[in-house]
Design a protein around this motif. Structure first.
Motif, PDB file in Angstrom:
ATOM      1  N   TRP A 248      32.423  -9.097   3.661  1.00 24.12           N
ATOM      2  CA  TRP A 248      32.113  -7.679   3.518  1.00 24.12           C
ATOM      3  C   TRP A 248      30.666  -7.428   3.092  1.00 24.12           C
ATOM      4  CZ3 TRP A 248      30.304  -6.124  -1.217  1.00 24.12           C
ATOM      5  CH2 TRP A 248      30.489  -7.012  -2.268  1.00 24.12           C
ATOM      6  N   MET A 249      29.979  -8.473   2.649  1.00 23.17           N
ATOM      7  CA  MET A 249      28.687  -8.310   1.995  1.00 23.17           C
ATOM      8  C   MET A 249      27.573  -7.919   2.962  1.00 23.17           C
ATOM      9  SD  MET A 249      28.565 -11.596  -0.564  1.00 23.17           S
ATOM     10  CE  MET A 249      29.675 -11.735  -1.960  1.00 23.17           C
ATOM     11  N   GLY A 250      26.672  -7.096   2.461  1.00 25.18           N
ATOM     12  CA  GLY A 250      25.403  -6.866   3.125  1.00 25.18           C
ATOM     13  C   GLY A 250      24.330  -7.654   2.405  1.00 25.18           C
ATOM     14  N   GLU A 251      23.076  -7.435   2.789  1.00 21.29           N
ATOM     15  CA  GLU A 251      21.965  -8.093   2.100  1.00 21.29           C
ATOM     16  C   GLU A 251      21.644  -7.355   0.801  1.00 21.29           C
ATOM     17  OE1 GLU A 251      20.891 -10.872   2.798  1.00 21.29           O
ATOM     18  OE2 GLU A 251      21.422 -11.184   4.885  1.00 21.29           O
ATOM     19  N   CYS A 253      23.103  -9.944  -0.722  1.00 23.16           N
ATOM     20  CA  CYS A 253      24.204 -10.852  -1.081  1.00 23.16           C
ATOM     21  C   CYS A 253      24.546 -11.822   0.051  1.00 23.16           C
ATOM     22  CB  CYS A 253      25.449 -10.046  -1.441  1.00 23.16           C
ATOM     23  SG  CYS A 253      25.293  -9.084  -2.957  1.00 23.16           S
ATOM     24  N   ARG A 254      24.558 -11.326   1.283  1.00 19.67           N
ATOM     25  CA  ARG A 254      25.044 -12.145   2.392  1.00 19.67           C
ATOM     26  C   ARG A 254      24.288 -13.457   2.524  1.00 19.67           C
ATOM     27  NH1 ARG A 254      28.141 -11.455   6.867  1.00 19.67           N
ATOM     28  NH2 ARG A 254      28.523  -9.274   6.310  1.00 19.67           N
ATOM     29  N   SER A 255      22.996 -13.464   2.254  1.00 24.04           N
ATOM     30  CA  SER A 255      22.196 -14.684   2.402  1.00 24.04           C
ATOM     31  C   SER A 255      21.873 -15.335   1.061  1.00 24.04           C
ATOM     32  CB  SER A 255      20.896 -14.366   3.144  1.00 24.04           C
ATOM     33  OG  SER A 255      20.141 -13.384   2.460  1.00 24.04           O
ATOM     34  N   CYS A 256      22.493 -14.869  -0.015  1.00 17.71           N
ATOM     35  CA  CYS A 256      22.179 -15.392  -1.358  1.00 17.71           C
ATOM     36  C   CYS A 256      22.939 -16.686  -1.627  1.00 17.71           C
ATOM     37  CB  CYS A 256      22.530 -14.349  -2.416  1.00 17.71           C
ATOM     38  SG  CYS A 256      22.164 -14.871  -4.113  1.00 17.71           S
ATOM     39  N   VAL A 257      22.293 -17.630  -2.278  1.00 19.18           N
ATOM     40  CA  VAL A 257      22.938 -18.911  -2.576  1.00 19.18           C
ATOM     41  C   VAL A 257      24.035 -18.752  -3.629  1.00 19.18           C
ATOM     42  CG1 VAL A 257      20.916 -20.274  -1.959  1.00 19.18           C
ATOM     43  CG2 VAL A 257      21.165 -19.452  -4.315  1.00 19.18           C
ATOM     44  N   ARG A 258      24.047 -17.629  -4.338  1.00 23.81           N
ATOM     45  CA  ARG A 258      25.054 -17.398  -5.377  1.00 23.81           C
ATOM     46  C   ARG A 258      26.239 -16.563  -4.882  1.00 23.81           C
ATOM     47  NH1 ARG A 258      24.311 -17.894 -10.693  1.00 23.81           N
ATOM     48  NH2 ARG A 258      25.358 -15.896 -11.075  1.00 23.81           N
ATOM     49  N   ARG A 259      26.293 -16.285  -3.594  1.00 21.23           N
ATOM     50  CA  ARG A 259      27.338 -15.368  -3.116  1.00 21.23           C
ATOM     51  C   ARG A 259      28.750 -15.898  -3.340  1.00 21.23           C
ATOM     52  NH1 ARG A 259      25.087 -17.794   1.303  1.00 21.23           N
ATOM     53  NH2 ARG A 259      26.492 -18.878   2.755  1.00 21.23           N
ATOM     54  N   ASP A 260      28.926 -17.221  -3.357  1.00 23.67           N
ATOM     55  CA  ASP A 260      30.244 -17.801  -3.605  1.00 23.67           C
ATOM     56  C   ASP A 260      30.505 -18.023  -5.084  1.00 23.67           C
ATOM     57  OD1 ASP A 260      31.129 -18.059  -0.874  1.00 23.67           O
ATOM     58  OD2 ASP A 260      29.642 -19.660  -0.648  1.00 23.67           O
ATOM     59  N   GLU A 261      29.557 -17.627  -5.932  1.00 29.50           N
ATOM     60  CA  GLU A 261      29.723 -17.765  -7.375  1.00 29.50           C
ATOM     61  C   GLU A 261      29.920 -16.405  -8.049  1.00 29.50           C
ATOM     62  OE1 GLU A 261      26.528 -20.006  -9.097  1.00 29.50           O
ATOM     63  OE2 GLU A 261      26.321 -21.242  -7.299  1.00 29.50           O
ATOM     64  N   ASP A 262      29.090 -15.423  -7.665  1.00 28.79           N
ATOM     65  CA  ASP A 262      29.207 -14.111  -8.317  1.00 28.79           C
ATOM     66  C   ASP A 262      29.827 -13.051  -7.416  1.00 28.79           C
ATOM     67  OD1 ASP A 262      27.192 -13.210  -6.566  1.00 28.79           O
ATOM     68  OD2 ASP A 262      25.616 -13.421  -8.063  1.00 28.79           O
ATOM     69  N   PHE A 263      30.026 -13.362  -6.122  1.00 22.86           N
ATOM     70  CA  PHE A 263      30.676 -12.456  -5.173  1.00 22.86           C
ATOM     71  C   PHE A 263      30.054 -11.067  -5.159  1.00 22.86           C
ATOM     72  CE2 PHE A 263      33.832 -15.533  -6.711  1.00 22.86           C
ATOM     73  CZ  PHE A 263      34.108 -16.195  -5.521  1.00 22.86           C
ATOM     74  N   GLY A 264      28.759 -11.030  -5.398  1.00 23.57           N
ATOM     75  CA  GLY A 264      28.062  -9.744  -5.378  1.00 23.57           C
ATOM     76  C   GLY A 264      28.186  -8.948  -6.653  1.00 23.57           C
ATOM     77  N   GLY A 265      28.858  -9.523  -7.669  1.00 18.52           N
ATOM     78  CA  GLY A 265      29.012  -8.836  -8.941  1.00 18.52           C
ATOM     79  C   GLY A 265      30.214  -7.914  -8.967  1.00 18.52           C
ATOM     80  N   CYS A 266      30.189  -6.978  -9.890  1.00 19.41           N
ATOM     81  CA  CYS A 266      31.326  -6.087 -10.149  1.00 19.41           C
ATOM     82  C   CYS A 266      31.284  -4.881  -9.215  1.00 19.41           C
ATOM     83  CB  CYS A 266      31.284  -5.637 -11.608  1.00 19.41           C
ATOM     84  SG  CYS A 266      32.549  -4.425 -12.038  1.00 19.41           S
ATOM     85  N   ARG A 267      32.374  -4.668  -8.475  1.00 17.00           N
ATOM     86  CA  ARG A 267      32.436  -3.533  -7.548  1.00 17.00           C
ATOM     87  C   ARG A 267      32.491  -2.205  -8.309  1.00 17.00           C
ATOM     88  NH1 ARG A 267      29.823  -4.204  -4.637  1.00 17.00           N
ATOM     89  NH2 ARG A 267      29.197  -5.999  -5.843  1.00 17.00           N
ATOM     90  N   CYS A 268      33.190  -2.194  -9.427  1.00 16.95           N
ATOM     91  CA  CYS A 268      33.301  -0.950 -10.198  1.00 16.95           C
ATOM     92  C   CYS A 268      31.961  -0.572 -10.818  1.00 16.95           C
ATOM     93  CB  CYS A 268      34.368  -1.100 -11.268  1.00 16.95           C
ATOM     94  SG  CYS A 268      36.017  -1.446 -10.610  1.00 16.95           S
ATOM     95  N   GLN A 269      31.211  -1.574 -11.272  1.00 18.47           N
ATOM     96  CA  GLN A 269      29.893  -1.304 -11.839  1.00 18.47           C
ATOM     97  C   GLN A 269      28.921  -0.856 -10.748  1.00 18.47           C
ATOM     98  OE1 GLN A 269      28.025  -3.186 -15.469  1.00 18.47           O
ATOM     99  NE2 GLN A 269      27.277  -4.549 -13.870  1.00 18.47           N
ATOM    100  N   ALA A 270      29.014  -1.476  -9.566  1.00 22.73           N
ATOM    101  CA  ALA A 270      28.157  -1.063  -8.457  1.00 22.73           C
ATOM    102  C   ALA A 270      28.412   0.405  -8.108  1.00 22.73           C
ATOM    103  CB  ALA A 270      28.408  -1.954  -7.239  1.00 22.73           C
TER     104      ALA A 270
END
Length: 317
Positions: A248-251, A253-270
């Motif tokens: 589901w990620m856009g940039e 996040c999509r190309s970030c090396v941490r995407r499988d660790e932080d999953f883009g962070g908190c959806r509610c906070q975003a």
């Protein structure tokens, strides 16, 4: 509870709000126990007496986590918005006398970060086996009160040093869990270990959510256990698959090396900070919206503490 056990759930937190307000709490506990699920009561301690605790223990309750706001009674009552410290102290003694494991949960912020040493002493004196020191996440009520809650970087540094010092002290004390803040180091925390990855929440009306705060997200259309089996909800519902994994990620996040660790962070906070739950969590230093967080933390350095805004007029903080 039987469906949850079949799905692989091994532990349930009986939480709220205040779960002790439910007259059927013992029945819920017994159902979880019958399904082979470990039960923990997460409570403010208000309303817990010896008879109620015995009823819950007989139903299979395995542990209790008590929320604490401050080590000083007056400060604790002020943060909670009501006189409750004495209830917590009494509840801790009841849990200890019943032989159940006791944990404390402390949400940390500007008004109590300088008291981490005293809070650890309090938990030790009350017989806690585990103390969770969780820095505030800023959505919901905390977002409304962020100017009152945001600490200074110096407070955070001193508190982290205190935790490290106490961890390296004599053995035999309570386990100390430090939940790091995510507004100050440019790293976003994974949302509940990843959206729809390790946990779910069932609300009193049967709505099933990927995390307790997800009800704030617009157009999520979360399913209900009244309408669908829990396995279908977990595996197939749109709500649980909406932000699961990384597709589901856009940039960026999509190309970030941490995407499988932080999953883009908190959806509610975003969503709370940008109005778009699909954006990179602004807590991340790579987010195009990270300036929102920098502005908040900068204000935390300079703005004098302000009173808390209660959840409801005349009600608890």
């Amino acid at each position: 509870m039987a469906q949850a056990a079949d799905l692989g759930v091994v532990q349930t937190h009986l939480s709220g709000g205040e779960p002790l307000l439910r007259p059927d709490l013992a029945e819920i506990t017994a159902a979880a126990t019958a399904a082979g699920i470990y039960t923990q009561l997460v409570t403010s301690g208000s309303g817990l007496d010896r008879a109620r605790l015995a009823e819950l223990a007989d139903a299979g309750l395995r542990s209790v986590q008590l929320s604490v706001q401050h080590a000083e009674p007056a400060a604790s009552d002020r943060i909670a918005g009501r006189r409750s410290f004495a209830d917590k102290e009494r509840a801790a003694a009841l849990v200890r006398d019943a032989g159940l494991p006791l944990g404390l949960n402390v949400v940390l912020h500007r008004a109590n970060l300088d008291s981490v040493d005293a809070l650890i002493d309090l938990g030790t004196a009350w017989g806690a086996e585990r103390i969770e020191l969780a820095n505030t996440q800023y959505y919901g009520w905390a977002l409304r009160n962020r100017e009152a809650l945001l600490p200074t970087p110096g407070q955070l540094a001193r508190a982290a040093e205190t935790v490290q010092r106490r961890r390296s002290g004599p053995a035999g004390g309570p386990e100390l869990v430090w939940v790091v803040p995510d507004h100050f180091d440019g790293n976003a925390k994974p949302c509940m270990g990843g959206w729809g990855a390790v946990s779910l929440t069932v609300t009193p009306d049967g709505t099933v959510l990927p995390c307790p705060a997800a009800a704030t997200l617009p157009d999520l259309d979360p399913p209900s256990i009244r309408d669908h089996p829990l396995r279908w909800i977990w595996e197939q519902s749109k709500a649980f698959n909406r932000y699961r994994g990384t597709d589901w990620m856009g940039e960026p996040c999509r190309s970030c090396v941490r995407r499988d660790e932080d999953f883009g962070g908190c959806r509610c906070q975003a969503y709370a900070l940008t109005g778009d739950a699909a954006r990179t969590d602004p807590a991340c230093g790579l987010s195009p919206d990270h300036g929102l967080v920098r502005e908040l933390t900068a204000r935390g350095r300079t703005v004098d503490p302000v009173p808390f805004v209660p959840r409801r007029p005349g009600g608890d903080g």
